[in-house]
Enzyme design. Structure first.
Site, PDB file in Angstrom:
ATOM      1  N   GLY A 169       0.822  -1.215   0.000  1.00 61.40           N
ATOM      2  CA  GLY A 169       0.000   0.000   0.000  1.00 61.40           C
ATOM      3  C   GLY A 169       0.851   1.258   0.000  1.00 61.40           C
ATOM      4  O   GLY A 169       1.732   1.463  -0.840  1.00 61.40           O
ATOM      5  N   GLY A 170       0.554   2.122   0.955  1.00 61.57           N
ATOM      6  CA  GLY A 170       1.246   3.416   1.032  1.00 61.57           C
ATOM      7  C   GLY A 170       2.745   3.266   1.202  1.00 61.57           C
ATOM      8  O   GLY A 170       3.513   4.168   0.825  1.00 61.57           O
ATOM      9  N   GLY A 404      18.232   8.054 -35.421  1.00 60.72           N
ATOM     10  CA  GLY A 404      17.575   8.762 -34.324  1.00 60.72           C
ATOM     11  C   GLY A 404      18.362   8.651 -33.028  1.00 60.72           C
ATOM     12  O   GLY A 404      18.338   9.552 -32.185  1.00 60.72           O
ATOM     13  N   ALA A 405      19.064   7.540 -32.885  1.00 61.38           N
ATOM     14  CA  ALA A 405      19.820   7.346 -31.650  1.00 61.38           C
ATOM     15  C   ALA A 405      20.957   8.368 -31.547  1.00 61.38           C
ATOM     16  O   ALA A 405      21.306   8.815 -30.452  1.00 61.38           O
ATOM     17  CB  ALA A 405      20.341   5.927 -31.580  1.00 61.38           C
TER      18      ALA A 405
END
Ligand code: HXC
Length: 510
Positions: A169-170, A404-405
């Site tokens: 949880g938290g 693109g790299a």
């Protein structure tokens, strides 16, 4: 007066015992240390200043008014690590499973506020079962107060979460908002809902370890940044880690004295990159041989191994290193590698840590898996991180910088300050095979022609000089000189000033 002093001593002893000797024994029998033993190992001897030792919860539901334990399941305070101030909260699993009540949350809030006000790192040690069930909404509200402070402190002070027991949880969402998460193998788990809930909702049978153990989170989910075999190994390595970090975004990381000369050259590096550009080598060798005394603190070493990120030092100053790793998937950029490196680059930029990037990347990984997984947005995260970073950026292209790299990996065009290439660099839109197949599609099948085109392409493009002729590469350097050249570059950039246009905040492609 004597009575009061005796009462004080009695109360202190009681608080130090947490949930009692039986629960302490149970903690030890699981291979876990207690909260106070952990503090002793983490901090410099005698430096711990504890606050709120006598705080108790005020719940009256489920008979809780008769069940109060001083400290209420969390130990908070300040101390020193290698002489530097840190604030910490350490969950005590022996008290209500370390679960969070309103009083408990107020203790954590107090230490969060103190850390932020005093510009010092905050370390959370978590071993806890989430919201205190008996406190209901007060506990949920308490968590949100903790989360709010985590967010406000993000980028101002380093926040580190040490997961040292079952956390639910938290107690997993607060760590997720911090900069780094480390786990202990076999004794620590992180999950939003535990195996029992999973079974009820999805009918899936899974052990705690399979659902949220250290190996899962350091190899599959990338929630955690590193794993250790036991409490002692973790706590001693965190003392080493904290030395790499500044105390806040207005301070510099400590400068560590070194006898390792900046001028040290490494002839062995001249032979590291194989003749055949498709044969892999270990990029970590460049990093380790470049840094002071080979002291490298790697982040996420077992996730997205096609990219390496971590901290080292040059001339005593902390530096963030990023390197494509040809040993894994040829160093290709995929979604995982892009996210991992983007987060690291952003941490470095937040805390004014210069970034050195080693580039050997054949491109982005093609395929439906990647495209369906959001490669476009994930790749953009890394691009964005490098583009917005204003810290000194030094880039060394060791071999492939394709397509693109090339555009992403801290090139000159993304405000790279000093960009070097090794003689083995190949800076092009793509490799020879792919290029020739596109440009000379009609010649496919005619081997002689294809060979001729390939040689021509390799000669023309697969070298560092086309980029160097345009000033996109500042110099072509010998591999053996990587350390001296990085050291010189970082030295001249030490007073770099660059800022981005005013904005409320950016809109990173999440
Ligand atoms: C009150 C709790 C508790 C809790 C554990 N205890 N969790 N008390 N509230 N949430 C107590 C137990 O009653 C027990 O008390 C002691 O802590 C040790 O717990 P065990 O279950 O015996 O230990 P273990 O078998 O090691 O299991 C640990 C555990 C399990 C996996 C953490 O206790 C558990 O699943 N707890 C509940 C987890 C949970 O669902 N939390 C709520 C999440 S919701 P005694 O007296 O016997 O020593 C949440 C909301 C915020 O956190 C979400 C924000 C996004």
């Amino acid at each position: 007066m004597e009575d009061i002093i005796k009462e004080l001593e009695k109360r202190r002893e009681q608080a130090k015992l947490g949930g009692g000797q039986d629960r302490i024994n149970a903690q030890h029998s699981k291979g876990k240390l207690t909260a106070r033993e952990r503090i002793d190992l983490l901090l410099d001897e005698g430096s711990f200043e504890e606050y709120d030792m006598f705080v108790e919860h005020s719940s009256t539901d489920f008979g809780m008014e008769k069940n109060k334990i001083p400290g209420d399941g969390v130990v908070i305070g300040s101390g020193q690590i290698n002489g530097r101030l840190v604030f910490l909260y350490v969950k005590d699993f022996t008290v209500f499973g370390g679960s969070l009540s309103l009083a408990h949350s107020k203790k954590i809030n107090k230490i969060q506020d103190m850390a932020l006000k005093n510009n010092a790192p905050l370390i959370g040690v978590l071993d806890a079962g989430g919201a205190r069930i008996q406190e209901g909404i007060d506990s949920l509200g308490g968590y949100s107060e903790v989360f709010q402070r985590n967010v406000l402190a993000s980028g101002v002070i380093p926040q580190i979460s040490l997961i040292m027991g079952p956390c639910a949880g938290g107690d997993v969402y607060s760590p997720a908002l911090t900069d780094f998460i480390f786990m202990v193998r076999d004794t620590s788990y992180m999950f939003v809902t535990g195996p029992d809930v999973v079974k009820t909702v999805t009918n899936e049978e899974v052990t705690a370890d399979e659902l949220g153990g250290a190996d899962v989170h350091t190899t599959k989910s990338s929630v955690a940044d590193g794993a250790y075999n036991n409490d002692i190994d973790m706590l001693s390595d965190i003392r080493r880690f904290i030395d790499f970090l500044p105390s806040s975004n207005i301070q510099s990381a400590p400068i560590k004295e070194t006898s390792d000369k900046a001028s040290r050259s490494e002839t062995s590096l001249d032979y590291l990159i194989p003749e055949n550009s498709n044969t892999p080598y270990d990029i970590k060798e460049f990093i380790i041989k470049a840094i002071d005394e080979g002291d490298f603190f790697e982040i996420q070493p077992n996730f997205a191994k096609n990219i390496v990120v971590g901290f080292g030092r040059i001339e005593g100053y902390t530096v963030g290193f990023v390197g494509n790793q040809p040993l894994n998937l040829a160093g290709v950029l995929d979604s995982d590698a892009s996210r991992k490196a983007a987060r690291f680059v952003r941490f470095c930029d937040s805390f004014s840590i210069p970034i050195v990037t080693f580039v050997d990347v054949p491109g982005f990984l093609p395929g439906t898996d990647q495209e369906y997984g959001g490669l476009i947005k994930n790749g953009a995260k890394l691009l964005y991180a490098y583009a917005e970073a204003t810290v000194p950026k030094v880039t060394i292209i060791t071999r492939k910088a394709y397509g693109g790299a090339y555009c992403v990996m801290a090139p000159k065009h993304l405000r790279g300050d000093i960009n070097y290439a090794l003689p083995s660099a190949e800076i092009a839109v793509m490799g020879a095979k792919g290029a020739v197949e596109i440009l000379y599609r009609k010649d496919i099948g005619d081997e002689d022609k294809i060979d001729k085109h390939t040689s021509e392409y390799e000669e023309r493009f697969l070298n560092p000089f086309v980029a160097a002729e345009r000033g996109y590469i500042d110099d072509v350097i010998m591999p053996r000189n990587v350390r001296p050249r990085i050291a010189k570059a970082l030295k001249l950039l030490r007073n770099k000033k660059l800022s981005n246009p005013w904005k409320k905040h950016d809109n990173l492609p999440l």
